[in-house]
Motif scaffolding. Structure first.
Motif, PDB file in Angstrom:
ATOM      1  N   CYS A   1       0.811  -1.217   0.000  1.00 60.86           N
ATOM      2  CA  CYS A   1       0.000   0.000   0.000  1.00 60.86           C
ATOM      3  C   CYS A   1       0.845   1.268   0.000  1.00 60.86           C
ATOM      4  O   CYS A   1       0.298   2.362  -0.047  1.00 60.86           O
ATOM      5  CB  CYS A   1      -0.934   0.009   1.202  1.00 60.86           C
ATOM      6  SG  CYS A   1      -0.064   0.205   2.761  1.00 60.86           S
ATOM      7  N   GLU A   2       2.170   1.131   0.070  1.00 57.04           N
ATOM      8  CA  GLU A   2       3.097   2.264   0.088  1.00 57.04           C
ATOM      9  C   GLU A   2       2.950   3.154   1.318  1.00 57.04           C
ATOM     10  O   GLU A   2       3.270   4.335   1.281  1.00 57.04           O
ATOM     11  CB  GLU A   2       3.006   3.084  -1.210  1.00 57.04           C
ATOM     12  CG  GLU A   2       3.434   2.295  -2.433  1.00 57.04           C
ATOM     13  CD  GLU A   2       3.875   3.169  -3.599  1.00 57.04           C
ATOM     14  OE1 GLU A   2       3.364   4.274  -3.724  1.00 57.04           O
ATOM     15  OE2 GLU A   2       4.762   2.726  -4.353  1.00 57.04           O
ATOM     16  N   ARG A   3       2.452   2.589   2.430  1.00 54.26           N
ATOM     17  CA  ARG A   3       2.517   3.336   3.694  1.00 54.26           C
ATOM     18  C   ARG A   3       3.990   3.428   4.082  1.00 54.26           C
ATOM     19  O   ARG A   3       4.759   2.500   3.856  1.00 54.26           O
ATOM     20  CB  ARG A   3       1.738   2.627   4.796  1.00 54.26           C
ATOM     21  CG  ARG A   3       0.258   2.967   4.817  1.00 54.26           C
ATOM     22  CD  ARG A   3      -0.427   2.385   6.033  1.00 54.26           C
ATOM     23  NE  ARG A   3      -1.842   2.763   6.085  1.00 54.26           N
ATOM     24  CZ  ARG A   3      -2.804   2.111   5.439  1.00 54.26           C
ATOM     25  NH1 ARG A   3      -2.511   1.049   4.724  1.00 54.26           N
ATOM     26  NH2 ARG A   3      -4.057   2.517   5.501  1.00 54.26           N
ATOM     27  N   ILE A   4       4.343   4.556   4.673  1.00 53.60           N
ATOM     28  CA  ILE A   4       5.738   4.790   5.024  1.00 53.60           C
ATOM     29  C   ILE A   4       5.907   4.698   6.536  1.00 53.60           C
ATOM     30  O   ILE A   4       5.074   5.202   7.287  1.00 53.60           O
ATOM     31  CB  ILE A   4       6.178   6.185   4.514  1.00 53.60           C
ATOM     32  CG1 ILE A   4       6.030   6.234   2.990  1.00 53.60           C
ATOM     33  CG2 ILE A   4       7.609   6.493   4.930  1.00 53.60           C
ATOM     34  CD1 ILE A   4       6.074   7.630   2.424  1.00 53.60           C
ATOM     35  N   TYR A   5       6.976   4.026   6.962  1.00 52.41           N
ATOM     36  CA  TYR A   5       7.265   3.904   8.393  1.00 52.41           C
ATOM     37  C   TYR A   5       8.706   4.296   8.655  1.00 52.41           C
ATOM     38  O   TYR A   5       9.570   4.100   7.802  1.00 52.41           O
ATOM     39  CB  TYR A   5       7.066   2.451   8.858  1.00 52.41           C
ATOM     40  CG  TYR A   5       5.663   1.943   8.715  1.00 52.41           C
ATOM     41  CD1 TYR A   5       4.719   2.159   9.711  1.00 52.41           C
ATOM     42  CD2 TYR A   5       5.284   1.245   7.573  1.00 52.41           C
ATOM     43  CE1 TYR A   5       3.421   1.690   9.573  1.00 52.41           C
ATOM     44  CE2 TYR A   5       3.991   0.770   7.425  1.00 52.41           C
ATOM     45  CZ  TYR A   5       3.065   0.992   8.426  1.00 52.41           C
ATOM     46  OH  TYR A   5       1.788   0.532   8.285  1.00 52.41           O
ATOM     47  N   ASP A   6       8.938   4.806   9.842  1.00 53.70           N
ATOM     48  CA  ASP A   6      10.298   5.017  10.292  1.00 53.70           C
ATOM     49  C   ASP A   6      10.879   3.636  10.580  1.00 53.70           C
ATOM     50  O   ASP A   6      10.191   2.783  11.130  1.00 53.70           O
ATOM     51  CB  ASP A   6      10.293   5.868  11.567  1.00 53.70           C
ATOM     52  CG  ASP A   6      11.700   6.273  11.963  1.00 53.70           C
ATOM     53  OD1 ASP A   6      12.476   5.368  12.329  1.00 53.70           O
ATOM     54  OD2 ASP A   6      12.005   7.474  11.911  1.00 53.70           O
ATOM     55  N   LYS A   7      12.114   3.422  10.207  1.00 50.30           N
ATOM     56  CA  LYS A   7      12.660   2.066  10.345  1.00 50.30           C
ATOM     57  C   LYS A   7      12.679   1.605  11.808  1.00 50.30           C
ATOM     58  O   LYS A   7      12.691   0.412  12.077  1.00 50.30           O
ATOM     59  CB  LYS A   7      14.065   1.979   9.743  1.00 50.30           C
ATOM     60  CG  LYS A   7      15.133   2.722  10.523  1.00 50.30           C
ATOM     61  CD  LYS A   7      16.504   2.404   9.963  1.00 50.30           C
ATOM     62  CE  LYS A   7      17.584   3.100  10.783  1.00 50.30           C
ATOM     63  NZ  LYS A   7      18.926   2.894  10.249  1.00 50.30           N
ATOM     64  N   LYS A   8      12.629   2.564  12.739  1.00 50.65           N
ATOM     65  CA  LYS A   8      12.670   2.185  14.153  1.00 50.65           C
ATOM     66  C   LYS A   8      11.294   1.783  14.680  1.00 50.65           C
ATOM     67  O   LYS A   8      11.168   1.272  15.778  1.00 50.65           O
ATOM     68  CB  LYS A   8      13.202   3.354  14.988  1.00 50.65           C
ATOM     69  CG  LYS A   8      14.664   3.634  14.754  1.00 50.65           C
ATOM     70  CD  LYS A   8      15.201   4.574  15.821  1.00 50.65           C
ATOM     71  CE  LYS A   8      16.159   5.588  15.255  1.00 50.65           C
ATOM     72  NZ  LYS A   8      15.497   6.704  14.547  1.00 50.65           N
ATOM     73  N   SER A   9      10.254   2.063  13.906  1.00 51.65           N
ATOM     74  CA  SER A   9       8.920   1.775  14.437  1.00 51.65           C
ATOM     75  C   SER A   9       8.039   1.023  13.437  1.00 51.65           C
ATOM     76  O   SER A   9       6.839   1.250  13.367  1.00 51.65           O
ATOM     77  CB  SER A   9       8.236   3.072  14.857  1.00 51.65           C
ATOM     78  OG  SER A   9       8.239   3.985  13.789  1.00 51.65           O
TER      79      SER A   9
END
Ligand SMILES: [Zn+2]
Length: 281
Positions: A243-251
Motif C-alpha cells: 500500500c506504500e505506507r511509510i514507516y520510520d525504520k525504528k517503528s
C-alpha cells in the motif's frame, strides 16, 4: 583488500548497486482514456460516412473544375446569369463541409468527456487539468453502485482532503478492472463488493491502458504512518510494498494497516529494543 586505492571504489560500487536496486524496484501505473459511451459501430459508421462524403466533395470539386472552363465559355456565349452558375459550383464545397462535419461528429462521439484515470502503485488518480490522487492507504471504501453502473471510491486524497468519486463501467471498463485488481492485491479490506458481483466485473487486461514508469516513491518529508513523525532522511524510511505506507525504520509494526506482513522490513532495532512497541500495541 586493504589497498587504500581499491577500498573506496569497492564501497562506492556497493552503494551504487544498492541505489540501483532501489531504483529498479518496479513502480508503474496505467493511464486510461475514457471509452465512448456510444457503441463502436456508430462511431465507425459516422466517421466512415464523413470520410466518404469528404472524398465525394473533393472529387466533385475536381470534376466541376474541369468543366468550369467549358461552362464559362458556354455562359459567355449564351446569356445565362453567372449567379446560377456560381451556385452550382458551390455544391462541392457544401459536400466537403458536410463531410467535415460528419467526421467531426464521429470524433466527438468517439471520445468521451470523462477524465483520464491512472491506476497503479501510487493509487488511483484523476487527470482533470492537474492530477488528483488517492493513495491506496487513503482509500477507505470501494463499492459497486448498481444503479449508476459505476465503482464508488471513497477516501482521502494525497493532501488529506475527503474525496469520493465514481468510475462508470461504460466509459472506463478497463480502469474498473484494474482498480479492482490492484485494490484486491493491495488493500483487500476496503473492497466492499459481493463475490458474485465481482465475478461480473471487467477483468484487468494486461494490455489495457498506457503503462507509465514511475520514479521511486519520494519518502523524505512524508510522515510515518503510525507516529506521524516526519521522515527527514531516506535511509530511515521503510515502505510497505503493497500500500506504500511509510514507516520510520525504528517503528515498523509487524503488520501493516493494509494487512501485509512487514516482518521483512523490521530492523533488529524495531523488533527488539523498541521502547514504543508496547505503547502502540
Ligand atoms: Zn501496507
Amino acid at each position: 583488500m586493504s589497498d587504500p586505492q581499491t577500498e573506496p571504489t569497492l564501497s562506492s560500487k556497493k552503494e551504487t548497486s544498492a541505489r540501483k536496486s532501489r531504483r529498479t524496484s518496479r513502480r508503474y501505473e496505467r493511464r486510461f482514456v475514457a471509452q465512448s459511451p456510444y457503441s463502436s459501430w456508430l462511431v465507425t459508421t459516422v466517421s466512415g460516412l464523413g470520410a466518404a462524403v469528404m472524398g465525394a466533395g473533393a472529387w466533385s470539386y475536381v470534376y466541376g473544375e474541369s468543366f468550369k472552363k467549358a461552362a464559362e465559355v458556354a455562359a459567355a456565349a449564351s446569356d445565362a446569369s453567372p449567379q446560377s452558375f456560381f451556385r452550382v459550383e458551390a455544391v462541392p464545397s457544401y459536400i466537403l463541409a458536410a463531410g467535415a462535419a460528419l467526421t467531426g461528429l464521429g470524433i466527438w462521439i468517439g471520445t468521451s468527456s470523462e477524465t483520464p484515470l491512472r491506476v497503479g502503485a501510487p493509487g488511483i488518480a484523476m487527470e482533470r487539468g492537474e492530477i488528483r490522487r488517492m493513495a491506496w492507504s487513503g482509500v477507505s471504501k470501494i463499492a459497486w453502485e448498481a444503479a449508476a453502473l459505476a465503482l464508488l471510491v471513497e477516501g482521502d486524497d494525497e493532501t488529506g482532503q475527503a474525496w469520493t468519486f465514481r468510475v462508470p463501467v461504460k466509459s472506463h471498463a478497463e480502469a474498473v478492472g484494474w482498480i479492482l485488481r490492484e485494490a484486491l492485491d493491495r488493500v483487500p479490506g476496503v473492497v466492499d463488493i459481493d463475490k458474485d458481483v465481482l465475478d461480473q466485473m471487467p477483468r484487468a487486461n494486461p494490455h489495457a491502458g498506457e503503462k507509465l514508469d514511475l520514479e521511486p516513491l519520494q519518502v523524505v518529508g512524508k510522515r510515518d504512518a503510525l507516529t506521524q513523525k516526519i521522515i527527514s532522511y531516506e535511509p530511515e524510511a521503510r515502505v510497505c510494498t503493497r500500500c506504500e505506507r511509510i514507516y520510520d525504520k525504528k517503528s515498523v509494526p509487524e503488520t501493516c494497516k493494509c494487512g501485509a506482513s512487514l516482518l521483512a522490513l523490521r530492523t533488529s532495532e524495531a523488533a527488539e529494543g523498541d521502547p514504543n512497541q508496547e505503547e502502540r500495541a
